[in-house]
Structures are given as structure tokens and as C-alpha cells.
Write a protein that holds these residues in place. Structure first.
Motif, PDB file in Angstrom:
ATOM      1  N   SER A   1      69.384  39.963  74.534  1.00  0.00           N
ATOM      2  CA  SER A   1      69.260  39.544  75.927  1.00  0.00           C
ATOM      3  C   SER A   1      69.965  38.205  76.070  1.00  0.00           C
ATOM      4  CB  SER A   1      67.775  39.363  76.276  1.00  0.00           C
ATOM      5  OG  SER A   1      67.629  38.559  77.428  1.00  0.00           O
TER       6      SER A   1
ATOM      7  N   VAL B   1      57.586  50.792  78.033  1.00  0.00           N
ATOM      8  CA  VAL B   1      56.801  51.282  79.180  1.00  0.00           C
ATOM      9  C   VAL B   1      56.812  52.813  79.222  1.00  0.00           C
ATOM     10  CG1 VAL B   1      56.430  51.080  81.671  1.00  0.00           C
ATOM     11  CG2 VAL B   1      57.369  49.140  80.402  1.00  0.00           C
TER      12      VAL B   1
ATOM     13  N   SER C   1      58.913  51.168  89.420  1.00  0.00           N
ATOM     14  CA  SER C   1      60.246  50.577  89.558  1.00  0.00           C
ATOM     15  C   SER C   1      60.241  49.203  88.924  1.00  0.00           C
ATOM     16  CB  SER C   1      60.616  50.449  91.036  1.00  0.00           C
ATOM     17  OG  SER C   1      61.845  49.751  91.157  1.00  0.00           O
TER      18      SER C   1
ATOM     19  N   GLY D   1      57.014  46.976  88.662  1.00  0.00           N
ATOM     20  CA  GLY D   1      56.701  46.206  87.464  1.00  0.00           C
ATOM     21  C   GLY D   1      57.745  45.133  87.306  1.00  0.00           C
ATOM     22  N   TYR D   2      57.370  44.042  86.697  1.00  0.00           N
ATOM     23  CA  TYR D   2      58.321  42.950  86.469  1.00  0.00           C
ATOM     24  C   TYR D   2      58.107  42.424  85.063  1.00  0.00           C
ATOM     25  CZ  TYR D   2      60.007  38.153  86.259  1.00  0.00           C
ATOM     26  OH  TYR D   2      60.609  36.994  85.837  1.00  0.00           O
ATOM     27  N   GLY D   3      59.174  42.016  84.472  1.00  0.00           N
ATOM     28  CA  GLY D   3      59.073  41.373  83.173  1.00  0.00           C
ATOM     29  C   GLY D   3      60.459  41.182  82.599  1.00  0.00           C
TER      30      GLY D   3
ATOM     31  N   THR E   1      62.853  41.197  78.676  1.00  0.00           N
ATOM     32  CA  THR E   1      62.884  41.519  77.260  1.00  0.00           C
ATOM     33  C   THR E   1      62.042  40.487  76.515  1.00  0.00           C
ATOM     34  OG1 THR E   1      65.141  42.315  77.592  1.00  0.00           O
ATOM     35  CG2 THR E   1      64.443  41.950  75.317  1.00  0.00           C
TER      36      THR E   1
ATOM     37  N   ILE F   1      56.273  43.487  79.763  1.00  0.00           N
ATOM     38  CA  ILE F   1      55.549  43.506  81.043  1.00  0.00           C
ATOM     39  C   ILE F   1      54.783  42.201  81.293  1.00  0.00           C
ATOM     40  CG2 ILE F   1      54.008  44.908  82.509  1.00  0.00           C
ATOM     41  CD1 ILE F   1      54.205  47.010  80.098  1.00  0.00           C
TER      42      ILE F   1
ATOM     43  N   THR G   1      61.408  31.736  83.116  1.00  0.00           N
ATOM     44  CA  THR G   1      62.124  33.015  83.242  1.00  0.00           C
ATOM     45  C   THR G   1      63.535  32.910  83.800  1.00  0.00           C
ATOM     46  OG1 THR G   1      61.314  33.358  85.493  1.00  0.00           O
ATOM     47  CG2 THR G   1      59.953  34.254  83.678  1.00  0.00           C
TER      48      THR G   1
ATOM     49  N   ASP H   1      63.968  33.124  86.893  1.00  0.00           N
ATOM     50  CA  ASP H   1      63.865  33.837  88.174  1.00  0.00           C
ATOM     51  C   ASP H   1      63.189  32.925  89.193  1.00  0.00           C
ATOM     52  OD1 ASP H   1      64.926  36.426  87.545  1.00  0.00           O
ATOM     53  OD2 ASP H   1      63.146  36.772  86.324  1.00  0.00           O
TER      54      ASP H   1
ATOM     55  N   LYS I   1      69.085  31.972  86.874  1.00  0.00           N
ATOM     56  CA  LYS I   1      69.934  32.190  85.703  1.00  0.00           C
ATOM     57  C   LYS I   1      71.182  32.975  86.089  1.00  0.00           C
ATOM     58  CE  LYS I   1      66.760  35.892  84.313  1.00  0.00           C
ATOM     59  NZ  LYS I   1      65.728  36.199  83.330  1.00  0.00           N
TER      60      LYS I   1
ATOM     61  N   LEU J   1      72.462  35.659  84.773  1.00  0.00           N
ATOM     62  CA  LEU J   1      72.422  37.092  84.472  1.00  0.00           C
ATOM     63  C   LEU J   1      72.824  37.983  85.652  1.00  0.00           C
ATOM     64  CD1 LEU J   1      71.370  39.306  82.487  1.00  0.00           C
ATOM     65  CD2 LEU J   1      69.141  39.025  83.551  1.00  0.00           C
TER      66      LEU J   1
ATOM     67  N   GLY K   1      69.997  47.996  86.377  1.00  0.00           N
ATOM     68  CA  GLY K   1      68.848  47.496  85.623  1.00  0.00           C
ATOM     69  C   GLY K   1      69.206  46.973  84.246  1.00  0.00           C
TER      70      GLY K   1
HETATM   71  O1  4UV Z   1      65.373  41.362  79.973  1.00  0.00           O
HETATM   72  P1  4UV Z   1      65.542  42.368  81.023  1.00  0.00           P
HETATM   73  O2  4UV Z   1      66.662  43.342  80.886  1.00  0.00           O
HETATM   74  O3  4UV Z   1      64.149  43.112  81.135  1.00  0.00           O
HETATM   75  C1  4UV Z   1      63.820  44.038  82.087  1.00  0.00           C
HETATM   76  C2  4UV Z   1      62.426  44.418  82.134  1.00  0.00           C
HETATM   77  C3  4UV Z   1      61.988  45.359  83.041  1.00  0.00           C
HETATM   78  C4  4UV Z   1      60.596  45.703  83.265  1.00  0.00           C
HETATM   79  C5  4UV Z   1      59.574  44.974  82.720  1.00  0.00           C
HETATM   80  C6  4UV Z   1      58.236  45.308  82.961  1.00  0.00           C
HETATM   81  C7  4UV Z   1      57.902  46.381  83.778  1.00  0.00           C
HETATM   82  O4  4UV Z   1      56.709  46.715  84.020  1.00  0.00           O
HETATM   83  C8  4UV Z   1      58.949  47.110  84.356  1.00  0.00           C
HETATM   84  O5  4UV Z   1      58.652  48.062  85.111  1.00  0.00           O
HETATM   85  C9  4UV Z   1      60.280  46.749  84.073  1.00  0.00           C
HETATM   86  O6  4UV Z   1      64.636  44.501  82.854  1.00  0.00           O
HETATM   87  O7  4UV Z   1      65.767  41.658  82.407  1.00  0.00           O
HETATM   88  C10 4UV Z   1      64.850  40.703  82.881  1.00  0.00           C
HETATM   89  C11 4UV Z   1      65.246  40.298  84.264  1.00  0.00           C
HETATM   90  O8  4UV Z   1      65.322  41.455  85.120  1.00  0.00           O
HETATM   91  C12 4UV Z   1      64.966  41.088  86.450  1.00  0.00           C
HETATM   92  C13 4UV Z   1      64.585  39.610  86.399  1.00  0.00           C
HETATM   93  O9  4UV Z   1      65.707  38.830  86.747  1.00  0.00           O
HETATM   94  C14 4UV Z   1      64.224  39.419  84.944  1.00  0.00           C
HETATM   95  O10 4UV Z   1      64.329  38.078  84.508  1.00  0.00           O
HETATM   96  N1  4UV Z   1      63.810  41.885  86.868  1.00  0.00           N
HETATM   97  C15 4UV Z   1      62.962  42.593  86.088  1.00  0.00           C
HETATM   98  N2  4UV Z   1      62.034  43.216  86.858  1.00  0.00           N
HETATM   99  C16 4UV Z   1      62.291  42.875  88.146  1.00  0.00           C
HETATM  100  C17 4UV Z   1      63.417  42.016  88.143  1.00  0.00           C
HETATM  101  C18 4UV Z   1      61.690  43.166  89.402  1.00  0.00           C
HETATM  102  N3  4UV Z   1      60.646  43.968  89.517  1.00  0.00           N
HETATM  103  N4  4UV Z   1      62.221  42.599  90.517  1.00  0.00           N
HETATM  104  C19 4UV Z   1      63.291  41.787  90.437  1.00  0.00           C
HETATM  105  N5  4UV Z   1      63.913  41.487  89.274  1.00  0.00           N
END
Ligand code: 4UV
Length: 538
Positions: A190, A247, A311, A338-340, A342, A347, A419, A421, A438, A440, A445
Motif C-alpha cells: 500500500s 471481508v 460497499s 464499510g471503510y478501512g 490495508t 475494517i 489515515t 482521509d 493523501k 492516493l 477500488g
Molecule cells: O488500503 P486500501 O486499498 O484499503 C481498502 C479497504 C477497503 C475496505 C475496508 C473495510 C471494509 O469494511 C470495506 O468494506 C472495504 O480499500 O485503501 C484505503 C483507502 O481507500 C479509501 C480511503 O481513502 C482509504 O484510506 N476508502 C476505503 N473505504 C472507503 C474509502 C469508503 N467507504 N469511502 C471512501 N473512501
């Protein structure tokens, strides 16, 4: 440790009960469950129909892990895996973790150079890849003297051991004794908040804890399999990315789901699989939600059992979310966000079962604390004000592999992960991601690190300077765009620079956002690219 009983008005604590953190390895945590689900189908290939039951999972994983040890790998060694989604992914991953071998997963769409860059940085000792890419990778891997175990899947190649042979050889090794807090389980890559992709050290404890946090009753509607019920997943998100791996795959196995696996996104295949499986749960990313919302070939029967669409990984626009809900038009469907990251295993937030709000990425999961920091003062902000989202909990990574500086930039002395974000929360303590501090870029996704494309473009003989940013894209969420300063007297075209990248990077990193020529790249006094200036001019 974070507890939902903690009080500090500037911190938002999870409202869910504290989960028990079991202090077991990932395989102990999962095998106890998979043994229980016995003859139920666990994993099915959505193309060939090849199936494995729950009672085969432990055996096939242990066989694979034991074969690694017999071939000379040791606990702590790293196995590089480049394999499209398939049922066997689970045995490769769980077998490796059983014997304490760390997996670093790479995207099968990567070029040989991209795979090699990750595998070299991760100092792999063994590689496992699809037979179709083995010959492309071999010349690169020959440059790495540490790699002496070559495993190929779905086809025999001279000089490579076949995965099928390893899964059918009945051998047994003891489970490795792992230090749950420190031994790395997986090393995904990442870019974090800045720079090139880095290895994210997720320990056994990080991932097991995150699964336990996610499995707290009241977090999702997903149910454990029993005599007369089994969740049906159509698994389309890649397992080399933490969202698909944890997940969908690992959590799905813990719940005893029947997981039908697709190796890639093909619109017809995806729709056909939805029609034949009639899933109860789908984990998706916003571009896939948009695909479904806009598809003319939806049949209501596909969704008759669907109770949850998850999502995550990128912002889900409310208009797309509402469009999907209208298209599926089922009062029993919950569109859960969901948000989180790597770096958080992954999560940290999910929409609450009651009182969720379209456009919000939800509330902190069990044992997770969150705060929003003012971008200028660093002070913790109250509801409705935007700032950087910071997370604390047992799912926060150990750090970046051999990169103390990047780790210290992301995790502060008190253990808060910054983060990158920008977010806010409302009076109901629901969070909203409003922007990205950041650099990124998220395409479908998946991460695209601007620095990587900038380095690549800088290697072009006619490019003097370059900055890459993400621009909105209807189909993929964002697309990379390059702003380029050419060397005096150069006459290279936009198309030719796009092709230059297309020949050297995986398809999702291509410059679909275009190439724009500039006289100078806006930079700060210290030479940092002012991406916000470029973004605001879009
Ligand atoms: O490191 P990464 O590629 O990780 C992810 C993780 C996705 C997830 C995590 C927990 C969940 O329950 C789930 O459903 C999905 O993608 O990228 C991390 C970055 O992706 C953006 C944000 O900028 C993070 O720092 N991001 C991830 N989830 C969201 C998001 C979201 N729901 N809304 C907006 N941005």
C-alpha cells in the motif's frame, strides 16, 4: 486497549460491545469453525464448478503448508503469490500461515516488472503463480538469488512444482508457534499517505482481531451456517487486496458461507453467476455497484435472497447508492458501507444496522476509537467539522516493512493511525469521508500510487517533470491523469506518453484521465508537488 466504556469527549468510541480477543493464530481461529461446517460447500469456482467442502479446508491447507516446509521454507520466510481468485487461493494462504510463512500477494494483472518490484522489496524466498504467467516471471525471478522454490498452478511447467501435486500429497507438519502480536501473517502493498507502495505488516493478531471485531453480533446481518441456512456469496473482489481477502474470503469461511468465486470481472459472467447463485450477500466496490445500478440485464430473481450489499474501498456516491436500491427494489436489502485501509487489516467502520445513512461510511466497529484532527492545529474536532480521520484499535498494522520513517509518519506515539482521509461525523456519530489529503488514487477500488507513475514517466527521455493526480471517472471512480513538462525541443504526443505507460504498467494504472502538457508543475517551496492546485483546476 480500546473499550466502548472509555470516555473522552474528543474521541468517538465504538458503540458496539467489546469483542473477546481470543489470542489464537488465524488458522486456529478459522479451522475450529471450518471443521464444524463439515459437508457444506465452502468454495466453488464460478467458471468450472470445482467445489470444496468445509471439511477439506484444514486438510488441504495443512498439506500445502507442510509441502512448503518439506521444500525448505521456514517460519518467517515470505511466499510471493500471483494468482487470480480461485478456491485454491484459500489453501495457499491458510497453508502458508499455518506454518508461519508470510504471504505477499500481487495483482495478476501486474507486468513482470511490477511483480518483481514487490517481490524484491518483500524479499520473497518462494513464488507461486498461475502457469500462464510463470514464463514471463521466471527471467525476472532469476535475478533474485534468494528465490529457489517455484510453484505453479493450473498447468505443469518444467522446473516448477505444481500446486495440484502439492495439494494431493498427503504430508503433515506441525503448526508453527507464532508470536501473534509481532509475526507477520500477510504483507500486502500500500502506498499509505505518500510515496511508493510499501509492505504493510499485518500480524496474525491484527487480522484475527479485525475478524473478531467484525463478527460482533449487531455489526452485520450475516449469519453463521446452521442446519437449514447458509449464506451464499458471489466473490468478485480480488484476494490480493485486503478487502476481498479479509471481508469476503476469511470472514465468509468463518461464517460457513458457500462462496462462489469469480477470477475476474466479466459483465456477462457476473450477471449469469448472480442469476444462478442468487446470493444472500455481495461485497462490492462503488464501480461494481454502478455497473449493477446501470445494467439493463438485471432480473429481479437474481436478488430475491439478497439481504446485504457491502460497499467499500472508495466513496459511494448517494445517487448511485439510491439508483441501486431503486433497481433492486427490495425492502429486505441493506446497502451497508464499510471503510478501512490495508493498514487497518482493513475494517474500521461499517454502517450501523439501525440508523444508517446513505453517504456515510458508518460507525467505528467494536474496540475502535476514532478522532478527527484539525488539519492546521492538530486539535481534535467536534461533530460536523472536517479534518483528518485517525484510528486506534487492535487492527492497526505493526508498521511498514523495513520503513521506520513511513511508519512513524503514519502511526503517532500514542498509537493513532493517521489515515490521510478527510472526514467528519454527524450528531449521530456517523462518519463521512469527504476528501483525501493523501495523494492516493483509487481506480475500481484499487490503489494507484501517483509516485509510481511519476517515476515511470520521468524515465521517458523527453519528459522533464511530471505530476499525476486522480480525476473523477464515471466507470472506475477515478482515473490517473498526468501533467507533463517536456524537455525543450521535444515533440512527443499525449498519445505516445499514454502508450509509454500502457506498455509498462497494469491496465488499471493506465492514463485514462489523459495527459496534459504544462509549462511548470506547481510546487511548494520545499519542492513538493501541489496536487491540490492541479485538482482544483479540473
Ligand atoms: O488500503 P486500501 O486499498 O484499503 C481498502 C479497504 C477497503 C475496505 C475496508 C473495510 C471494509 O469494511 C470495506 O468494506 C472495504 O480499500 O485503501 C484505503 C483507502 O481507500 C479509501 C480511503 O481513502 C482509504 O484510506 N476508502 C476505503 N473505504 C472507503 C474509502 C469508503 N467507504 N469511502 C471512501 N473512501
Amino acid at each position: 486497549q480500546i473499550s466502548h466504556n472509555s470516555t473522552d469527549s474528543s474521541i468517538v468510541y465504538s458503540e458496539l460491545p467489546d469483542c473477546h480477543l481470543p489470542n489464537v493464530s488465524l488458522t486456529q481461529y478459522l479451522f475450529e469453525k471450518t471443521d464444524e461446517f463439515g459437508h457444506k460447500v465452502a468454495l466453488e469456482c464460478g467458471i468450472t464448478g470445482r467445489k470444496y467442502c468445509y471439511n477439506q479446508i484444514r486438510q488441504l491447507s495443512v498439506r500445502f503448508g507442510s509441502a512448503l516446509i518439506r521444500m525448505g521454507l521456514k517460519k518467517g520466510d515470505v511466499l510471493g503469490v500471483v494468482l487470480p481468485n480461485c478456491p485454491e487461493w484459500a489453501f495457499v494462504f491458510l497453508g502458508s500461515t499455518y506454518v508461519g510463512v508470510t504471504v505477499t500477494p500481487a495483482n495478476p494483472a501486474y507486468t513482470a516488472v511490477e511483480v518483481f518490484r514487490q517481490f524484491k522489496a518483500a524479499e520473497i524466498k518462494a513464488v507461486l503463480c498461475h502457469s500462464q504467467i510463470a514464463s514471463m516471471l521466471k527471467p525476472k525471478l532469476n535475478n533474485m538469488s534468494t528465490v529457489n522454490i517455484f510453484i505453479t498452478a493450473f498447468g505443469h511447467i518444467d522446473g516448477w512444482v505444481s500446486l495440484e501435486d502439492l495439494l494431493s500429497a498427503d504430508i503433515y507438519s506441525e503448526e508453527a508457534q507464532v508470536d501473534l502480536d509481532n509475526d507477520p501473517l500477510i504483507l500486502p502493498y500500500s502506498s499509505g499517505t505518500t510515496g511508493l507502495p510499501k509492505g504493510v505488516i499485518l500480524s496474525h493478531g491484527n487480522v484475527v482481531n479485525n475478524l473478531c471485531q467484525y463478527h460482533v453480533p449487531g455489526t452485520t446481518r450475516i449469519q453463521a451456517a446452521c442446519n437449514d441456512y447458509q449464506e451464499k456469496y458471489v466473490s468478485i473482489l480480488p484476494y490480493f487486496h485486503i478487502y476481498g481477502l479479509v471481508v469476503t474470503l476469511l470472514s465468509g469461511l468463518w461464517y460457513g458461507a458457500h462462496i462462489t468465486i469469480l477470477p475476474r470481472f466479466d459483465p456477462d459472467l457476473f450477471l449469469r453467476t448472480l442469476a444462478s447463485v442468487k446470493p444472500t450477500v455481495l461485497q462490492l466496490v462503488p464501480p461494481l455497484i454502478s455497473f449493477l445500478a446501470n445494467s439493463s440485464n438485471l432480473d429481479r430473481k437474481m436478488f430475491q435472497r439478497l439481504h446485504t450489499v457491502m460497499s467499500g474501498a472508495a466513496p459511494l456516491g448517494p445517487s448511485i447508492a439510491n439508483k441501486l436500491l431503486e433497481r433492486i427494489n427490495s425492502s429486505s436489502l441493506f446497502l451497508q458501507e464499510g471503510y478501512g485501509l490495508t493498514e487497518t487489516s482493513p475494517i474500521s467502520h461499517v454502517s450501523p444496522l439501525k440508523g444508517s445513512q446513505i453517504g456515510s461510511c458508518g460507525k467505528p466497529i467494536s474496540r475502535t476509537a476514532v478522532k478527527i484532527l484539525d488539519l492546521e492545529t492538530g486539535a481534535s474536532l467536534p461533530a460536523d467539522l472536517e479534518g483528518e480521520l485517525c484510528i486506534k484499535g487492535p487492527q492497526v498494522m505493526k508498521g511498514y516493512y523495513k520503513n521506520k520513517e513511513a511508519t512513524a509518519n503514519m502511526i503517532d506515539e500514542e498509537g493513532w493511525l493517521h489515515t490521510g482521509d478527510i472526514a467528519k461525523y454527524d450528531s449521530g456519530k456517523r462518519f463521512y469521508i469527504v476528501d483525501r489529503l493523501k495523494e492516493l488514487i483509487k481506480v475500481k477500488g484499487l490503489q494507484v500510487a501517483p509516485s509510481e507513475l511519476e517515476d515511470l514517466l520521468r524515465s521517458h527521455p523527453q519528459v522533464m517533470d511530471v505530476a499525476v493526480i486522480g480525476v473523477p471517472d464515471e466507470r472506475t471512480g477515478e482515473a490517473p491523469r498526468a501533467y507533463v513538462v517536456l524537455k525543450p525541443g521535444s515533440n512527443v504526443s499525449e498519445k505516445s506518453l499514454s502508450n509509454f505507460v500502457a506498455e509498462r504498467a497494469a491496465p488499471y494504472k493506465h492514463l485514462h484521465g489523459g495527459v496534459v502538457f504544462l509549462g511548470t508543475i506547481p510546487k511548494s517551496a520545499t519542492g513538493k508537488i501541489l496536487r491540490r492546485e492541479l485538482k482544483s483546476a479540473i
